[in-house]
Design a protein around this motif. Structure first.
Motif, short mmCIF file in Angstrom:
data_model
loop_
_atom_site.label_atom_id
_atom_site.label_comp_id
_atom_site.label_asym_id
_atom_site.label_seq_id
_atom_site.Cartn_x
_atom_site.Cartn_y
_atom_site.Cartn_z
N LYS A 39 72.66 46.54 25.77
CA LYS A 39 73.42 45.98 26.90
C LYS A 39 73.33 46.91 28.11
O LYS A 39 73.15 46.48 29.23
N ASN A 95 81.97 43.35 20.64
CA ASN A 95 83.37 43.13 20.27
C ASN A 95 83.59 43.26 18.77
O ASN A 95 84.57 43.86 18.32
N MET A 116 80.13 33.75 25.58
CA MET A 116 79.67 35.14 25.69
C MET A 116 78.24 35.25 25.18
O MET A 116 77.81 34.47 24.33
N SER A 117 77.54 36.24 25.65
CA SER A 117 76.20 36.52 25.13
C SER A 117 76.34 37.09 23.71
O SER A 117 77.40 37.60 23.34
N GLU A 165 77.42 40.70 23.81
CA GLU A 165 78.86 40.87 24.04
C GLU A 165 79.65 40.58 22.78
O GLU A 165 80.61 41.29 22.46
N GLN A 166 79.25 39.54 22.07
CA GLN A 166 79.94 39.20 20.83
C GLN A 166 79.81 40.35 19.83
O GLN A 166 80.80 40.77 19.22
N TYR A 183 75.20 48.08 22.04
CA TYR A 183 75.74 48.83 23.16
C TYR A 183 74.61 49.39 24.00
O TYR A 183 74.58 49.25 25.23
#
Length: 113
Positions: A109, A27, A19-20, A23-24, A106
């Motif tokens: 992204k 999460n 994952m980028s 993204e990490q 967020y």
């Protein structure tokens, strides 16, 4: 040797490293959000479980980025989160500030999509 029982077994088996970083971090931020909500409601058990998951994900992120810039910041993040959720909050971490730290990922992204 200490063996750790991962809650996110599929992620620990290599999927996390694919994952980028954004993204990490998103999460991890989701788990931090859950932990903060449970803490605000006074449910320490659910807070601890979410914090456990968040710290596990930070640990996986550190493992995935051992030779990249930002490693020091990830290690510090782990330290601050552990202090806030499990110790005396020596760093006087504010849960809203902690959540805002992750919210940046967020927005970053969504700007690239």
């Amino acid at each position: 040797m200490l063996t750790m029982e991962f809650q996110h077994k599929d992620l620990a088996n290599g999927r996390w490293a694919q994952m980028s970083l954004a993204e990490q971090m998103l999460n991890i931020g989701s788990e931090v959000s859950r932990a903060n909500r449970w803490k605000a409601k006074g449910n320490e058990e659910q807070c601890r479980r979410a914090a456990d998951r968040a710290l596990e994900l930070v640990s996986l992120t550190i493992d995935a980025h051992t030779h990249r810039p930002g490693l020091k910041e990830l290690c510090r993040l782990y330290e601050v989160m552990a202090d806030y959720y499990y110790d005396k909050n020596t760093y006087q971490t504010d849960p809203n500030a902690l959540q805002r730290y992750f919210d940046v990922f967020y927005f970053d992204k969504n700007k690239t999509e």
